[in-house]
Design a protein around this motif. Sequence first.
Motif, PDB file in Angstrom:
ATOM      1  N   GLY A 253     -10.255 -19.244  72.362  1.00 44.69           N
ATOM      2  CA  GLY A 253     -10.191 -19.338  70.909  1.00 44.69           C
ATOM      3  C   GLY A 253     -11.533 -19.186  70.228  1.00 44.69           C
ATOM      4  N   ASN A 254     -12.508 -18.601  70.945  1.00 47.78           N
ATOM      5  CA  ASN A 254     -13.866 -18.501  70.397  1.00 47.78           C
ATOM      6  C   ASN A 254     -14.300 -17.077  70.054  1.00 47.78           C
ATOM      7  N   HIS A 255     -13.381 -16.111  70.112  1.00 46.21           N
ATOM      8  CA  HIS A 255     -13.795 -14.748  69.791  1.00 46.21           C
ATOM      9  C   HIS A 255     -13.825 -14.566  68.275  1.00 46.21           C
ATOM     10  N   PRO A 256     -14.922 -14.029  67.736  1.00 45.70           N
ATOM     11  CA  PRO A 256     -15.047 -13.904  66.278  1.00 45.70           C
ATOM     12  C   PRO A 256     -14.065 -12.934  65.640  1.00 45.70           C
ATOM     13  N   ASP A 257     -13.485 -12.025  66.425  1.00 40.27           N
ATOM     14  CA  ASP A 257     -12.589 -11.014  65.860  1.00 40.27           C
ATOM     15  C   ASP A 257     -11.118 -11.252  66.187  1.00 40.27           C
ATOM     16  N   VAL A 258     -10.817 -12.419  66.709  1.00 41.11           N
ATOM     17  CA  VAL A 258      -9.420 -12.785  66.965  1.00 41.11           C
ATOM     18  C   VAL A 258      -9.178 -14.151  66.333  1.00 41.11           C
ATOM     19  N   LEU A 259      -8.267 -14.195  65.387  1.00 36.75           N
ATOM     20  CA  LEU A 259      -8.038 -15.417  64.612  1.00 36.75           C
ATOM     21  C   LEU A 259      -6.562 -15.803  64.650  1.00 36.75           C
ATOM     22  N   VAL A 260      -6.311 -17.080  64.896  1.00 38.41           N
ATOM     23  CA  VAL A 260      -4.949 -17.621  64.863  1.00 38.41           C
ATOM     24  C   VAL A 260      -4.808 -18.472  63.609  1.00 38.41           C
TER      25      VAL A 260
ATOM     26  N   GLU B 108      -5.385 -19.969  50.471  1.00 36.89           N
ATOM     27  CA  GLU B 108      -6.775 -20.192  50.846  1.00 36.89           C
ATOM     28  C   GLU B 108      -7.039 -19.755  52.283  1.00 36.89           C
ATOM     29  N   GLN B 109      -6.056 -19.911  53.157  1.00 39.58           N
ATOM     30  CA  GLN B 109      -6.220 -19.485  54.548  1.00 39.58           C
ATOM     31  C   GLN B 109      -6.348 -17.968  54.651  1.00 39.58           C
ATOM     32  N   ILE B 110      -5.604 -17.241  53.824  1.00 43.03           N
ATOM     33  CA  ILE B 110      -5.699 -15.777  53.812  1.00 43.03           C
ATOM     34  C   ILE B 110      -7.041 -15.336  53.230  1.00 43.03           C
ATOM     35  N   LYS B 111      -7.529 -16.063  52.234  1.00 38.12           N
ATOM     36  CA  LYS B 111      -8.845 -15.749  51.664  1.00 38.12           C
ATOM     37  C   LYS B 111      -9.947 -15.993  52.688  1.00 38.12           C
ATOM     38  N   GLN B 112      -9.795 -17.033  53.491  1.00 42.15           N
ATOM     39  CA  GLN B 112     -10.761 -17.288  54.557  1.00 42.15           C
ATOM     40  C   GLN B 112     -10.724 -16.172  55.598  1.00 42.15           C
ATOM     41  N   LEU B 113      -9.522 -15.659  55.873  1.00 34.30           N
ATOM     42  CA  LEU B 113      -9.380 -14.515  56.782  1.00 34.30           C
ATOM     43  C   LEU B 113     -10.132 -13.306  56.221  1.00 34.30           C
ATOM     44  N   GLN B 114      -9.941 -13.043  54.942  1.00 38.31           N
ATOM     45  CA  GLN B 114     -10.630 -11.918  54.302  1.00 38.31           C
ATOM     46  C   GLN B 114     -12.140 -12.083  54.381  1.00 38.31           C
ATOM     47  N   HIS B 115     -12.611 -13.292  54.150  1.00 34.19           N
ATOM     48  CA  HIS B 115     -14.052 -13.550  54.182  1.00 34.19           C
ATOM     49  C   HIS B 115     -14.597 -13.364  55.596  1.00 34.19           C
TER      50      HIS B 115
ATOM     51  N   GLU C 242     -18.201  -2.261  67.920  1.00 36.66           N
ATOM     52  CA  GLU C 242     -17.647  -0.954  68.275  1.00 36.66           C
ATOM     53  C   GLU C 242     -16.615  -1.098  69.398  1.00 36.66           C
ATOM     54  N   GLY C 243     -15.473  -0.426  69.192  1.00 39.18           N
ATOM     55  CA  GLY C 243     -14.415  -0.449  70.193  1.00 39.18           C
ATOM     56  C   GLY C 243     -13.520  -1.675  70.136  1.00 39.18           C
ATOM     57  N   MET C 244     -13.782  -2.576  69.201  1.00 39.42           N
ATOM     58  CA  MET C 244     -13.016  -3.819  69.107  1.00 39.42           C
ATOM     59  C   MET C 244     -11.912  -3.692  68.064  1.00 39.42           C
ATOM     60  N   THR C 245     -10.705  -4.072  68.423  1.00 43.58           N
ATOM     61  CA  THR C 245      -9.598  -4.147  67.463  1.00 43.58           C
ATOM     62  C   THR C 245      -9.414  -5.602  67.066  1.00 43.58           C
ATOM     63  N   ARG C 246      -9.618  -5.860  65.809  1.00 44.33           N
ATOM     64  CA  ARG C 246      -9.446  -7.230  65.321  1.00 44.33           C
ATOM     65  C   ARG C 246      -7.968  -7.610  65.390  1.00 44.33           C
ATOM     66  N   VAL C 247      -7.719  -8.879  65.673  1.00 47.78           N
ATOM     67  CA  VAL C 247      -6.342  -9.362  65.776  1.00 47.78           C
ATOM     68  C   VAL C 247      -6.209 -10.655  64.981  1.00 47.78           C
ATOM     69  N   VAL C 248      -5.212 -10.692  64.117  1.00 49.67           N
ATOM     70  CA  VAL C 248      -4.880 -11.935  63.426  1.00 49.67           C
ATOM     71  C   VAL C 248      -3.461 -12.307  63.830  1.00 49.67           C
ATOM     72  N   ILE C 249      -3.307 -13.517  64.351  1.00 47.78           N
ATOM     73  CA  ILE C 249      -2.013 -14.027  64.798  1.00 47.78           C
ATOM     74  C   ILE C 249      -1.565 -15.091  63.807  1.00 47.78           C
TER      75      ILE C 249
END
Length: 335
Positions: free
Chosen positions: A72-79, A90-97, A105-112
């Motif tokens: 749960g520590n990857h900066p580009d993967v958020l649950v 507010e949680q969606i705004k935090q996601l946007q921020h 490079e080469g990383m696909t961000r993931v939001v769960i």
Amino acid sequence: MSFQSYPTQKRVIEFLQTAIRQDRVAHGYLFYGPKGTYKREMALEFAKAINCEQSQLDPCDECLTCKQIQSGNHPDVLVIEPDGNVIKMEQIKQLQHRFRYQSAEGMTRVVILDSADQMRMETANTLLKFLEEPISPMLAILITEQEKSIVQTVRSRCQMVRFVEPSWLEQAKMWQAHGIDPPMNYVLAQCSQEFEQFEMDSEELERIFRHVIDWSQLLVSKQSIAIIAIQEPWFQELIQKKQVTLILDFLMIWLRYVSRLAIGMADENMADFIQQGSTQAKRTTQSVCAKMMEQVMITRKLVARPELSNQSLIEQFVIRLQKDAPSDWTKLGYN
């Protein structure tokens, strides 16, 4: 962990791996199905697989990316999960921020988004707009048990992935793989408990289950000390830990087992408890067990409400059984 750790969802695994192999991973997925079908776990495995540094169809679990996502520590993967009863704006705004800059490079961000049905229309539309205008490659995985409760504008932009409920024996194998030995792996397979929320070992579980068996015998015979048993240390410990659902799940499993024994239907996976089960089956009937199980179901649903006292609900449950009170589904708001 890896995809292969969830053999009960082979079709889902094949579908997701085909998308990776053909480089046709969609921008949005809706994982839906009953509770306990490993939707959240599989979402994390998918996030690892598409970003694994070994570029495999199954995450390697050894590279830094896999380890960070799993912990749960990857900066580009958020649950994201409900804050209280809903996923808030507010949680969606935090996601946007958090995702306002380019990813590596080469990383696909993931939001769960867990329990994605707990999202109001305005919040869902804000999320949708953000997902449709990503700064970097992005994947959204929505998780729900109620797919029809997802806002249509969001649902229509996701690929639907249905998770099926595995058999008890399949789930028992999963629990055994997580360190729970027979027969308690089979008992847990019939519960609503999930791996990530569980910290007990086989010995502790069996101790609690046997306590529940003893309590059940008091309930069936309508002994007055059944309500006093709630004050015993093992019971109070679980109440304090907010694990009353485990007691009720165990009681439901036991009553179902006794009910089947009463008509001569044994279960070899429960052989360790055959003596107590047979004794209780001789003292009750399927009808009595059915009435008790219905009261358990009502109490189980009431316990899930945070504003209600678990202690009081269990006491009321015992009193209703002792008075042979009819099941009152109106307590849940049903007509």
